[in-house]
Design a protein around this motif. Structure first.
Motif, short mmCIF file in Angstrom:
data_model
loop_
_atom_site.label_atom_id
_atom_site.label_comp_id
_atom_site.label_asym_id
_atom_site.label_seq_id
_atom_site.Cartn_x
_atom_site.Cartn_y
_atom_site.Cartn_z
N ARG A 293 15.81 -3.07 -57.49
CA ARG A 293 14.69 -3.18 -58.44
C ARG A 293 13.56 -4.04 -57.85
O ARG A 293 12.37 -3.76 -58.05
CB ARG A 293 15.20 -3.75 -59.75
N ALA A 294 13.93 -5.07 -57.09
CA ALA A 294 12.93 -5.97 -56.51
C ALA A 294 12.05 -5.26 -55.48
O ALA A 294 10.94 -5.72 -55.19
CB ALA A 294 13.63 -7.17 -55.88
N LEU A 295 12.54 -4.15 -54.94
CA LEU A 295 11.73 -3.39 -53.97
C LEU A 295 10.61 -2.61 -54.64
O LEU A 295 9.72 -2.10 -53.96
CB LEU A 295 12.64 -2.42 -53.19
N GLN A 296 10.67 -2.49 -55.95
CA GLN A 296 9.67 -1.77 -56.74
C GLN A 296 9.41 -0.36 -56.19
O GLN A 296 8.27 0.01 -55.92
CB GLN A 296 8.36 -2.57 -56.81
N PRO A 297 10.46 0.43 -56.04
CA PRO A 297 10.27 1.75 -55.44
C PRO A 297 9.63 2.75 -56.40
O PRO A 297 9.95 2.77 -57.59
CB PRO A 297 11.70 2.18 -55.10
N ASP A 298 8.72 3.54 -55.87
CA ASP A 298 8.22 4.68 -56.64
C ASP A 298 9.25 5.80 -56.65
O ASP A 298 9.37 6.53 -57.64
CB ASP A 298 6.91 5.20 -56.02
N LEU A 299 9.98 5.93 -55.55
CA LEU A 299 10.93 7.04 -55.41
C LEU A 299 12.04 6.62 -54.45
O LEU A 299 11.80 5.93 -53.46
CB LEU A 299 10.22 8.28 -54.85
N MET A 300 13.26 7.05 -54.77
CA MET A 300 14.38 6.86 -53.85
C MET A 300 14.82 8.23 -53.35
O MET A 300 15.03 9.16 -54.14
CB MET A 300 15.55 6.15 -54.55
N ILE A 301 14.94 8.37 -52.04
CA ILE A 301 15.33 9.63 -51.40
C ILE A 301 16.75 9.47 -50.88
O ILE A 301 17.03 8.54 -50.11
CB ILE A 301 14.37 9.98 -50.26
N VAL A 302 17.63 10.37 -51.28
CA VAL A 302 19.04 10.28 -50.93
C VAL A 302 19.43 11.51 -50.12
O VAL A 302 19.25 12.64 -50.59
CB VAL A 302 19.92 10.16 -52.19
N VAL A 303 19.96 11.29 -48.91
CA VAL A 303 20.36 12.39 -48.04
C VAL A 303 21.71 12.04 -47.39
O VAL A 303 21.76 11.18 -46.52
CB VAL A 303 19.31 12.67 -46.94
N ALA A 304 22.77 12.67 -47.85
CA ALA A 304 24.10 12.45 -47.26
C ALA A 304 24.40 10.95 -47.16
O ALA A 304 24.86 10.47 -46.11
CB ALA A 304 24.19 13.13 -45.89
N TYR B 129 9.88 7.46 -60.17
CA TYR B 129 10.08 8.91 -60.24
C TYR B 129 11.54 9.30 -60.05
O TYR B 129 11.85 10.45 -59.74
CB TYR B 129 9.21 9.62 -59.20
N GLY B 130 12.43 8.34 -60.22
CA GLY B 130 13.85 8.63 -60.09
C GLY B 130 14.27 8.79 -58.65
O GLY B 130 13.66 8.22 -57.73
N CYS B 131 15.30 9.59 -58.43
CA CYS B 131 15.86 9.79 -57.09
C CYS B 131 15.89 11.27 -56.74
O CYS B 131 16.29 12.10 -57.56
CB CYS B 131 17.29 9.24 -57.03
N TRP B 132 15.43 11.56 -55.54
CA TRP B 132 15.48 12.92 -55.01
C TRP B 132 16.61 13.02 -54.00
O TRP B 132 16.86 12.09 -53.23
CB TRP B 132 14.18 13.29 -54.32
N ASN B 133 17.27 14.18 -54.00
CA ASN B 133 18.34 14.43 -53.04
C ASN B 133 18.03 15.70 -52.24
O ASN B 133 17.61 16.70 -52.80
CB ASN B 133 19.67 14.60 -53.78
#
Length: 305
Positions: free
Chosen positions: A74-85, A100-104
């Protein structure tokens, strides 16, 4: 955009590069260093190595169960988290943190082949088409709506390793397209996955690679392709355990017992199957390297009639 990237193996590295071109990757999450090699030394993941080369901070929590791990994200203040394997199941409390949640990025055409080994299972099943989906993540395993997708054909003799590399590059392209739209304030429309056609790509196990000669030759040829380079198909051939790197199915009728060596020539070792014949063209003996059938027969003259 402030991006957080979560990934571990080689497959995810091109996606990390694409993310770094489209936004500011403020942190990379990856699995903790694991023992590898003969010395069993702690070894960083391919994604960690790429992140360090780029000067991106690396986070390696065992999981996200603690409040501290979630607060660090949360401290990173991400707009988006990208998850790949990545290799970890993310709880809803983590999926909700980025704006914007997490994209995979997932290597199949969902809902076919949800799960851990979609590339190998597609080839093993004899699929002729696959692709990559960019998915909005939900709590379920690969159940989220699809944002973008790209399909490709699987060639007749393509191995798991070859398809892995093509889909890795395609995944980076699809991710770059999605990030480009988001940067332009165009939000990809989530398309719910169909309820029909759901299949699961169970994690690979070395036991999967043991060939059963009573199966059809075409199914065994698909296994040989799928499990190259790992876990690599293996079978008993002429009284010797061999690892099979390359084989083709022959639509040939016979009345021999499954597993019987029908012919041995420079073209390959022809083994009787439940239906048809499997021709082994590239193989590996215990402690040796991959060689052609012709080279193998130089040391097994007893098989040449």
């Amino acid at each position: 955009m402030r991006l957080v990237f979560a990934g571990t193996p080689d497959f995810a590295v091109p996606c990390l590069r694409a993310a770094a071109q489209k936004g500011e990757v403020v942190a990379v999450y990856t699995q903790p260093d694991r023992p590898a090699g003969r010395g069993r030394e702690l070894t960083p993941s391919p994604v960690k190595r790429e992140a360090l080369l780029r000067g991106i901070p690396v986070m390696q929590p065992e999981n996200f169960k603690s409040a501290a791990s979630k607060e660090a994200l949360r401290a990173l203040q991400p707009d988006l988290m990208i998850v790949v394997a990545y290799g970890l199941i993310l709880p809803q409390s983590v999926l909700d943190i980025p704006t914007y949640g997490c994209w995979n990025v997932h290597a199949s055409l969902l809902p076919r082949w949800r799960g851990a080994a979609p590339i190998q299972r597609a080839i093993e099943a004899g699929d002729t088409r696959t692709g990559v989906c960019l998915m909005q993540m939900e709590k379920g395993l690969d159940t989220g709506p699809v944002l973008l997708s790209q399909a490709i054909d699987i060639s007749e003799h393509e191995t798991g390793g070859q398809l892995h590399d093509r889909l890795s590059a395609l995944g980076a392209q699809v991710l770059a397209d999605g990030l480009g739209l988001l940067r332009a304030d165009i939000h990809p429309v989530p398309q719910p996955q169909p309820e029909e056609g759901v299949t699961y790509a169970h994690k690979l196990d070395k036991n999967d690679a043991r060939l059963d000669w009573s199966q059809p030759a075409r199914a065994l040829a698909d296994k040989v392709r799928a499990f190259n380079p790992w876990p690599m198909a293996e079978a008993s051939v002429a009284g010797e355990r061999l690892r099979l790197h390359g084989a083709i199915a022959l639509d040939e009728a016979h009345d021999a017992a499954p597993g019987k060596l029908l012919r041995a020539s420079r073209d390959g070792l022809d083994i009787a199957c439940g239906v048809g014949v499997l021709r082994i063209r590239v193989l590996q003996r215990d402690g040796g390297k991959a060689i052609t059938a012709a080279d193998y027969l130089n040391g097994r003259r007893d098989l040449v009639r």
